[in-house]
Design an enzyme around this catalytic site. Structure first.
Site, short mmCIF file in Angstrom:
data_model
loop_
_atom_site.label_atom_id
_atom_site.label_comp_id
_atom_site.label_asym_id
_atom_site.label_seq_id
_atom_site.Cartn_x
_atom_site.Cartn_y
_atom_site.Cartn_z
N CYS A 173 0.85 -1.18 0.00
CA CYS A 173 0.00 0.00 0.00
C CYS A 173 0.89 1.23 0.00
CB CYS A 173 -0.87 0.06 1.25
SG CYS A 173 -1.91 -1.37 1.46
N GLY A 175 -0.03 -0.03 -5.13
CA GLY A 175 -1.34 -0.67 -4.98
C GLY A 175 -2.32 -0.10 -5.98
N ASN A 219 -0.03 1.26 5.87
CA ASN A 219 0.76 0.41 4.99
C ASN A 219 1.48 -0.62 5.85
OD1 ASN A 219 3.86 0.88 3.16
ND2 ASN A 219 2.37 -0.74 2.98
N GLY A 220 1.24 -1.90 5.58
CA GLY A 220 1.90 -2.95 6.35
C GLY A 220 0.90 -3.99 6.80
N TYR A 224 12.62 -4.48 -5.20
CA TYR A 224 11.53 -4.49 -6.17
C TYR A 224 10.47 -3.42 -5.98
CZ TYR A 224 7.24 -6.21 -8.42
OH TYR A 224 6.09 -6.31 -9.13
#
Ligand code: SF4
Length: 521
Positions: A59, A85, A159-160, A304
């Protein structure tokens, strides 16, 4: 496109319940990463392409404080973070009194038209773009999540992935909490709402100290913005500023610093692991809600996820990837004529590899950037159709050449095999695949959607076996030490490498998912 938008105006929150019944389903709140079935055919002939053999971004979050058009700034920042996302996005704004919230399924630019942005007034905003990792991917779980609590209205974007959410959720439900979503992010808000601390900032700090796992979060009340990172600093979160002549600076937060460039904001610093930053009319204050936990930032962000034009964990992603390529060339160079990246994520490492190896770098594979999230398959099944739709070989660059292909990971192996076949089919004399990180052998529990161990090819096969499976002439991965050196692990940065080592930095692990595959499976 058909959009489904959810608009939350203060005092009207029944829409969440309505959405729940509209979906007509209760999803498992403890769904694990990797339970999603990507790439499956939906309506006959309609497929979601390529998703099955790449790890998914998690996210992106943003926050804006002190800008007359905060919603538009949040929109721009989210636009720059779209790679993190693509399933849903949302923006919540506050004008000092009211808190508005609009979210929808799809891309940021599809959801937030001028008309929609005009419904989001205020000088403060938080935003979120989501790929679902916990909870389902429906609009119900899109963020920001807004909760009317005993501490007032709070909106949160996260996020996570939390890893102790099962225990916390049942404890909160026993205490009378009513969850409006199945997302783990709401647990943080419910902890804040049920905290006995006197001030909101104490309640937030106390609540964050109770959750374990990965979280980079931004929160907003009617008049304040909060930003925090978990004590291990798994996910990135940076703070920046926009100068306003004759007026206070606009303070911005974003998952990656590339979002600041579009806003013309300057990077100030990373939010520290275990730090809670508060921004209000009187300025910026900060406190540590946790200390003494070793840092374990996600090294896969450098490999990445993050954009090469971002600076995360105190280091440019471009620099790390360049070093990965150089070290890969030193560790496992091979006689070849040309270095070709698998676009886009393999490009920076391939440049480093080519320079170090003294070989020409060529874009021998061209990516179609306009492939949608679904496509209609041809009537007759065409071999490797999905990957052909996305990548096409440049035959005159590949024919008769000994090619070093550079990619950033092999997950199930199926996509790598298709790409190797494609390059060979374009006339390459030899195809040598080089991967800019070690073999992925364990799933991630910290916000990255990884297949279970059973589906990770490197968890079940040796490098030689994988090489045979993907039909390459040779295959080599960057060593763990090479990766850590490329990302400059050391006194100032510590990394999580669990997907390469199986050594998880938190206590919680899902035994099922770390079991090796049964023999023959
Ligand atoms: S397990 Fe891998 S992907 Fe997950 S946080 Fe650790 S390094 Fe990142």
């Amino acid at each position: 496109m058909t959009q489904r938008l959810y608009q939350g105006i203060e005092g009207i929150f029944d829409a969440t319940q309505a959405l729940r019944s509209m979906k007509g389903t209760d999803v498992d709140p403890y769904m694990k990463p990797g339970n999603k079935k990507d790439g499956a055919l939906g309506a006959r002939g309609i497929a979601a392409p390529f998703a099955s053999d790449k790890l998914h971004e998690e996210c992106g979050v943003v926050a804006i404080h002190g800008h007359p058009d905060a919603a538009r700034q949040a929109y721009l920042a989210l636009y720059a973070l779209q790679h993190r996302g693509q399933e849903s996005a949302g923006i919540a704004t506050a004008d000092g009194q009211h808190l508005a919230n609009i979210k929808g399924m799809g891309l940021v630019s599809e959801i937030f038209t001028d008309d929609v942005l005009a419904k989001l007034p205020g000088q403060m905003a938080i935003g979120h773009t989501r790929y679902s990792t916990t909870g389902d991917s429906a609009l119900l779980n899109a963020q920001p999540i807004r909760v009317d609590s005993t501490k007032g209205l709070i909106a949160i974007a996260h996020n996570g992935n939390l890893v102790n959410l099962g225990n916390l959720r049942s404890r909160l439900e026993r205490d009378g909490a009513y969850f409006q979503t199945t997302s783990d992010s709401e647990i943080i808000v419910q902890l804040i709402a049920h905290s006995s601390a006197q001030s909101l900032v104490d309640a937030i700090a106390e609540s964050l100290a109770q959750v374990d796992g990965a979280f980079s979060i931004v929160m907003m009340t009617r008049d304040r913005i909060f930003a925090a990172r978990d004590p291990r600093g798994f996910r990135p979160l940076s703070m920046g500023r926009m100068k306003n002549p004759g007026a206070p600076d606009t303070i911005v937060f974003a998952s990656e610093s590339c979002a600041f460039d579009l806003l013309r904001a300057e990077f100030i610093r990373d939010v520290l692991p275990g730090e809670l930053v508060m921004v209000s009319r009187v300025g910026v204050t900060s406190r540590q809600f946790a200390t003494g936990v070793p840092q374990s930032s996600c090294i896969f962000e450098h490999v990445y996820f993050a954009r090469p034009d971002s600076r995360i964990f105190g280091r440019w992603v471009q620099e790390s990837r360049d070093q990965m390529g150089r070290r890969l060339a030193r560790e496992s160079g091979v006689s070849a004529d040309v270095v070709v990246p698998v676009p886009d994520s393999g490009v920076t490492a391939a440049l480093g590899y080519a320079e170090e190896a003294g070989l020409p770098f060529r874009f021998g594979l061209i990516r179609n950037h306009y492939v949608g999230r679904t496509f209609i398959e041809p009537e007759q099944r065409v071999r490797d159709f999905g990957v052909r739709l996305k990548l096409n070989p440049v035959r005159n660059l590949l024919a008769g050449k000994r090619v070093v292909l550079i990619d950033d990971s092999i997950i199930r192996g199926t996509t790598s095999r298709k790409i190797v076949r494609m390059v060979r089919g374009a006339g390459a004399a030899e195809v040598h695949l080089r991967i800019s990180c070690p073999p992925t052998i364990s799933p991630c529990f910290y916000g990255v959607d990884t297949p279970t161990k059973r589906d990770l090819i490197a968890a079940n096969q040796s490098v030689e076996e994988i090489c045979r499976f993907i039909e390459a002439d040779s295959l080599a991965y960057l060593s763990l030490d090479g990766l850590l050196q490329a990302c400059q692990t050391g006194e100032n940065i510590g990394y999580c490498t669990a997907c390469y080592t199986g050594n998880y930095p938190t206590e919680w692990v899902d035994v099922e998912e770390i079991l090796p595959a049964a023999v023959g499976s």
